[in-house]
Design an enzyme around this catalytic site. Structure first.
Site, PDB file in Angstrom:
ATOM      1  CE1 TYR A  16     -13.800 -25.682  -6.320  1.00  0.00           C
ATOM      2  CE2 TYR A  16     -15.524 -24.124  -6.907  1.00  0.00           C
ATOM      3  CZ  TYR A  16     -14.199 -24.392  -6.630  1.00  0.00           C
ATOM      4  OH  TYR A  16     -13.274 -23.367  -6.664  1.00  0.00           O
ATOM      5  CB  SER A  29     -15.417 -20.341  -5.328  1.00  0.00           C
ATOM      6  OG  SER A  29     -16.012 -20.392  -6.608  1.00  0.00           O
TER       7      SER A  29
END
Length: 309
Positions: free
Chosen positions: A186, A173
């Protein structure tokens, strides 16, 4: 090697590689065929995982589908068979469980064969401020988004090394490259995934296993539901990405042995600026880009999903 000679070599090769990269911006890289490759996709039951499976099916790849959702995995299998896939095997697997990963991996090797392309795609998001997030969800984020990569590599990389052939793909990501307000766990898990994938890639190069390729994928938010409600201040500069576009770009990156894939392209410049600008200037730029407010309206969909990173 003598210091002067080695320095000269580095300078010459740096110019050569820079020119090569510039040429590749104009002249498309040759795409390798994926027909016949045995591709394992984690988180194949929905979102990007499903879309990549559909793309690969149309290219003649043999597919092994892993997901925690049996229903979603079966639907993906049905769809890829409709695309003409002749070899599709689906397995129920909780990638956060090391023992289960090893057990299912052994089953795959017995029943199907050695994986030649491994795509670590499964992922989850808590979407809560660090102090509000339950410990159990923080642990789960790390287990799925980063630890699972360790176990799948351990299971399938030895066969690739033995034959000096294969491809490891880590769907990380942009949050694995730069911190995001409201995504502490995250970001930590995705930073770990990026660092792990980079380190393994270097191990392969150091041992001259040039036939085992690696690709690290770092997209911005994707509109598949996992980050429902996230906002972008300047859509023309940092757009919420379309799932079909992301899936196609990932497959193209695999075919061209692209080591890093950032999406959108503006992300390459943003990450470069982050690393060279003074801290206060970087924070000013982050505020301008809306990075402090991406998660202000986050809703998610209230359940685990493996389709967006």
């Amino acid at each position: 090697m003598h210091f002067a000679l080695e320095t000269l070599y580095v300078m010459v090769m740096s110019v050569y590689y820079t020119m090569e990269a510039l040429i590749q911006l104009v002249v498309p890289s040759r795409r390798k065929s994926l027909a016949g490759d045995l591709v394992l996709i984690t988180g194949a039951g929905s979102g990007i995982g499903r879309l990549m499976a559909l793309e690969l099916a149309s290219m003649g790849a043999r597919l092994v589908l892993w997901d925690i959702s049996q229903e979603g995995n079966r639907e993906t299998a049905r769809l890829v068979k409709g695309k003409g896939a002749t070899s599709v095997h689906s397995y129920l697997c909780d990638c956060s469980n090391k023992a289960e990963v090893y057990t299912v991996a052994d089953q795959v090797k017995r029943e199907v064969g050695d994986i030649t392309i491994l795509i670590n795609n499964a992922g989850i998001v808590t979407g809560q401020k660090f102090m509000d997030a339950p410990d159990s969800l923080i642990e789960k984020s790390m287990e799925v988004n980063s630890n699972a990569h360790f176990w799948t590599y351990k299971a399938f990389l030895p066969a690739m090394i033995a034959t000096n052939h294969g491809h490891l793909v880590s769907i990380a990501s942009s949050a694995g490259l730069i911190g995001v307000n409201g995504l502490a766990d995250y970001c930590a898990s995705k930073f770990a995934a990026v660092g792990f994938a980079e380190s393994v890639a270097l191990e392969l190069l150091a041992t001259k296993k040039y036939g085992v390729k690696t690709t690290i994928v770092c997209p911005f938010f994707i509109s598949t539901g996992m980050f429902d409600g996230t906002i972008t201040k300047w859509p023309s500069l940092m757009p919420i990405l379309k799932p079909d576009y992301v899936a196609k770009k990932i497959i193209h990156a695999i075919q061209t042995d692209q080591t890093y894939l950032y999406m959108p392209r503006s992300l390459y410049l943003i990450i470069a600026l982050k690393n060279i600008l003074p801290t206060k200037t970087g924070l000013l730029l982050g505020d301008y880009l809306g990075a402090f407010n991406f998660m202000d309206a986050f809703r998610g969909h209230g359940k685990r999903d493996s389709g967006i990173k």
